[in-house]
Design an enzyme around this catalytic site. Structure first.
Site, PDB file in Angstrom:
ATOM      1  N   TYR A  20       0.824  -1.213   0.000  1.00 36.72           N
ATOM      2  CA  TYR A  20       0.000   0.000   0.000  1.00 36.72           C
ATOM      3  C   TYR A  20       0.860   1.266   0.000  1.00 36.72           C
ATOM      4  CZ  TYR A  20      -3.094  -3.673   1.573  1.00 36.72           C
ATOM      5  OH  TYR A  20      -3.766  -4.862   1.680  1.00 36.72           O
ATOM      6  N   TYR A 148     -12.815  -6.872   5.213  1.00 37.79           N
ATOM      7  CA  TYR A 148     -11.571  -6.973   4.438  1.00 37.79           C
ATOM      8  C   TYR A 148     -11.331  -8.435   4.119  1.00 37.79           C
ATOM      9  CZ  TYR A 148      -6.813  -7.028   2.836  1.00 37.79           C
ATOM     10  OH  TYR A 148      -5.707  -7.248   2.055  1.00 37.79           O
ATOM     11  N   ASP A 249     -14.562 -16.070   6.651  1.00 37.88           N
ATOM     12  CA  ASP A 249     -13.160 -15.717   6.419  1.00 37.88           C
ATOM     13  C   ASP A 249     -12.487 -15.587   7.780  1.00 37.88           C
ATOM     14  OD1 ASP A 249     -10.712 -14.598   5.938  1.00 37.88           O
ATOM     15  OD2 ASP A 249     -11.430 -13.043   4.560  1.00 37.88           O
ATOM     16  N   LYS A 278      -2.749 -16.603   7.471  1.00 34.87           N
ATOM     17  CA  LYS A 278      -2.002 -15.820   8.457  1.00 34.87           C
ATOM     18  C   LYS A 278      -1.350 -16.659   9.562  1.00 34.87           C
ATOM     19  CE  LYS A 278      -3.440 -11.212   7.454  1.00 34.87           C
ATOM     20  NZ  LYS A 278      -4.707 -10.682   6.981  1.00 34.87           N
TER      21      LYS A 278
HETATM   22  C1  LIG Z   1      -5.088 -10.650   5.612  1.00 37.22           C
HETATM   23  C2  LIG Z   1      -6.446 -11.101   5.276  1.00 37.22           C
HETATM   24  C3  LIG Z   1      -6.742 -11.630   4.011  1.00 37.22           C
HETATM   25  C4  LIG Z   1      -5.714 -11.711   2.905  1.00 37.22           C
HETATM   26  O1  LIG Z   1      -4.645 -12.552   3.216  1.00 37.22           O
HETATM   27  P1  LIG Z   1      -3.269 -12.417   2.410  1.00 37.22           P
HETATM   28  O2  LIG Z   1      -2.459 -13.558   2.910  1.00 37.22           O
HETATM   29  O3  LIG Z   1      -2.707 -11.079   2.778  1.00 37.22           O
HETATM   30  O4  LIG Z   1      -3.584 -12.503   0.970  1.00 37.22           O
HETATM   31  C5  LIG Z   1      -8.040 -12.064   3.774  1.00 37.22           C
HETATM   32  N1  LIG Z   1      -8.986 -11.985   4.725  1.00 37.22           N
HETATM   33  C6  LIG Z   1      -8.734 -11.492   5.966  1.00 37.22           C
HETATM   34  C7  LIG Z   1      -9.820 -11.456   6.982  1.00 37.22           C
HETATM   35  C8  LIG Z   1      -7.460 -11.024   6.272  1.00 37.22           C
HETATM   36  O5  LIG Z   1      -7.221 -10.501   7.489  1.00 37.22           O
END
Ligand SMILES: *Cc1c(COP(=O)(O)O)cnc(C)c1O
Length: 433
Positions: A20, A148, A249, A278
């Site tokens: 970013y 997000y 997610d 993550k």
């Molecule tokens: C960080 C994140 C993503 C994207 O993951 P990347 O490994 O950065 O592509 C998707 N959803 C959520 C909720 C996130 O925190």
């Protein structure tokens, strides 16, 4: 040392693009020499207490002996082999481990290389599910504002339209349905009015909706918001009632961060599809996974392709799978819930002094996540400077000064992080940036 790191930063600014950021970035990056435990060691010898877990990932801190050993052992047998037509122990064991701890019903695992890709896969699964059922018109997503889900195109299409800059990419982005951000806040009592707009939108468009996608309980990068489990339960019920898939997610929330192993566990609901990433690898390597129910898999198989049309080159990477397995086992081998509770109460106490400040709109803590929200956006460079002065690594942006420290953080680490956060919002003022 000093000159070398200055040289590195200068070279960085000539060639390397950062997240970013413009090229070169408006703020020079700090040069890191190494990291151990909860500490980032700068090239000039200074040490910073890590308050970010490298974006939710490094839950056991850096250079953990158990995780280091897992990677080293795996390198000894193989670092990578293609996953088409081949399999190996680390991938199978990790998939079994994920299924064992995931909410009930999720029994199949698709590996990918990053969170955004895991979200792309989830969306493709949902669309292929409806193709398999002869309903191609059901290809759109319903989501909530302030979300997000990543930076690739389909993932971006379900991020908050304003913070996700949808207008810049409108020619490319699929058009999705957006309900208001979930309410009430975590801890408040959910009632039917909280879900009313979401329900109306879902019912009005149900013939076109393939799935609802959202972050359970904690909305991360889209606003660091915590909402009541009742909202998530109501979404699950509506999806059941109207035969719509639910995609959770859990890329930020997974592996204990919010006080439960997964965000969904707060509401006791199981999604049809779930994304993790993550913290899965303990912050060592990039790997993510999309889990689904047998029912989802069956309908995907019935689509014209007869298969899920995705397959990243580094799918199931043995190094990443081995370290993920070690990280999950390490987490489960300890009283992690007590650890998260300890961090939570320390964050609550440490951030309390911010509550009285004139420019502070809200202070909130859930699990090992602490947030100070200011009334006005504050200049990032000044916020960063105050944090580094405290010997703390944080990455505040806009109206959010927040921390998700490694689970191994000591009380003293958390106190220092909180002091830096409080001092940041009391000293930095709006200058129009
Ligand atoms: C960080 C994140 C993503 C994207 O993951 P990347 O490994 O950065 O592509 C998707 N959803 C959520 C909720 C996130 O925190």
């Amino acid at each position: 040392m000093m000159d070398e790191s200055r040289d590195l930063v200068a070279r960085d600014r000539t060639v390397v693009w950062h997240p970013y950021a413009s090229m070169p970035a408006s703020m020079a990056p700090l040069s890191i020499q190494s990291a151990h435990g909860t500490r980032l060691v700068l090239s000039d010898g200074r040490e910073l207490v890590d308050g970010m877990s490298s974006w939710w990932a490094a839950i056991h801190g850096y250079a953990h002996p158990v995780l280091d050993a897992a990677v080293r052992d795996q390198i000894g047998s193989m670092s990578h082999v293609m996953f088409g037509g081949l399999t190996h122990g680390p991938a199978v064991e990790l998939a079994e481990q994920l299924v064992a701890i995931a909410p009930e019903g999720l029994s199949h695992v698709f590996f990918s290389d990053s969170g955004s890709v895991a979200v792309e896969v989830a969306i493709k699964m949902a669309i292929q599910f409806w193709l398999g059922r002869g309903r191609p018109e059901r290809h759109r997503m319903l989501t909530v504002r302030s979300g997000y889900h990543g930076d690739t195109l389909a993932a971006m299409s379900v991020c908050d339209p304003a913070t996700g800059m949808h207008h810049m990419f409108s020619a490319l982005l699929p058009q999705q349905f957006f309900a208001p951000a979930p309410t009430p806040e975590f801890g408040a009592t959910f009632d039917d009015s909280n879900i009313a707009e979401f329900r109306d939108l879902l019912i009005a468009n149900r013939q076109e909706i393939a799935a609802v996608i959202l972050e359970p309980i904690v909305q991360g990068a889209g606003g660091m918001r915590f909402y009541a489990p009742g909202f998530l339960s109501a979404v699950r019920s509506l999806c059941d009632e109207h035969d719509i898939l639910l995609i959770a997610d859990e890329i930020a929330t997974g592996f204990g961060r919010s006080g439960m192993l997964f965000g969904c566990d707060h509401a006791g609901v199981s999604p049809d599809i779930m994304c993790v990433g993550k913290a899965m690898t303990g912050g060592y390597l990039s790997m993510a996974a999309t889990l689904c129910t047998p029912e989802v898999a069956r309908s995907v198989n019935r689509a014209e392709s007869g298969a899920l049309m995705h397959g990243p080159t580094y799918m199931g990477n043995p190094l990443a799978a081995a370290v993920s397995l070690a990280s999950i086992r390490l987490l489960l081998s300890q009283d992690w819930q007590a650890t998260i509770r300890r961090l939570e109460s320390r964050l609550v106490d440490g951030l309390a002094p911010a509550r009285g400040l004139a420019n502070v709109a809200d202070v909130r803590v859930l699990g090992a996540i602490g947030v100070i929200e200011t009334r006005e956006p504050l200049p990032m460079d000044q916020m960063q400077a105050v944090c580094t002065e405290h010997g703390v690594w944080l990455r505040p942006f806009g109206r959010l000064v927040y921390s998700m420290p490694p689970y191994i953080s000591t009380d003293d680490d958390v106190d220092r992080i909180c002091a830096a956060m409080v001092d940041t919002v009391s000293r930095v003022t709006v200058t129009g940036t």
